[in-house]
Design a protein around this motif. Sequence first.
Motif: not given
Length: 345
Positions: A84, A86-88, A91, A113, A132, A150, A153
């Motif tokens: 989460e 890495q995703y944020e 984003k 990643s 996600y 993930f 994404i």
Amino acid sequence: QTKVGRYEIEKTKMFDFSSKRVKESIEKSLERMKYIDYIDVIQLHDPEFSPSISLLVEETIPALLEMRNSNKVKAIGITGYPLEVQYEILKQCYQNKNIRKLVSGSFIIFDQSLTYCHYNLHDQSLFTSLEYELLLRDQEGDNTEQYHCFADIIQKNLSMGLMCAAPFSMGLLTNHSTDKPVPDWHPASDELKHACKEASRLVSSSKLSLSKLAVAYALANERIPCTLIGMSSREEVDFAANIALKFSSSSSVSVDKRKNSNADDTMSIRDKIHEDAFNLLKSCNVLTELEINVLKQILDLEKGPFSILHNKKGIKEKSMLNQWDGIEIANEFWKSIPGGKEQAE
């Protein structure tokens, strides 16, 4: 390949995500290499330990992009435990005007990643956690389902490379799991440590190798192009290489032939992943029939050793017992540092 973000052993000097330190670190790495004037891949390492994501977006990542634009770095990667986080970061990067200018027309911020401990015998959340939203949509708009895993994404939405590390879960899933104590630094819960020991006992009772099953399972997902395995001896290198080489025969085996004839839309994502893995392991003769049957027992969430991690009451308990809270670990780290996050920023 080298990294920025995490440096010294001393806790007060361990992390520095400032633009100045990023550039200095890259220049020093180039000096050490002497005859090479660029770094193939530079990793933004352990970003969950940054005092804030805004520091990464405003200083760390622009510095990395400047290094890539000057050809001192060929590719930029991001690596850390909490998916989460890495995703944020991704984003916020795609929403940041300054970063968008630095990537110009390519719109490629990160090239790859690296995740760890999210695809192994006890945790497949890289593919199974559908939480996600898409970060980039095509010009006509994307009408697919709102939430994705993930891996989708990274690979499908952002066209980034994906690497997975730690199929042994940092030592929990090896042949020594039953006879060696887990190191104090390991962040796994007592329940997870116990479940891994039970998995080791199950495999040992059949006189098989848990290490072999762990590596074979990790390599049997064709969506993962690169798996990183920690090795400390030539014997361990040979052990892993011998397993990996058996998959070379997969090129001559039709993917359609490996598809599970019993698979349908009612199967869970996790079940489909496992069916594809079992079929590949069998068609390439990576594992024997007995080894595959024991692997199925390990992965059985109703009766297997990891069932206790998924059958406890409480959503939070269920979701976290088979992994650990990387964000909380980072928060606890900063609490132990004089001045904490505020002073570091």
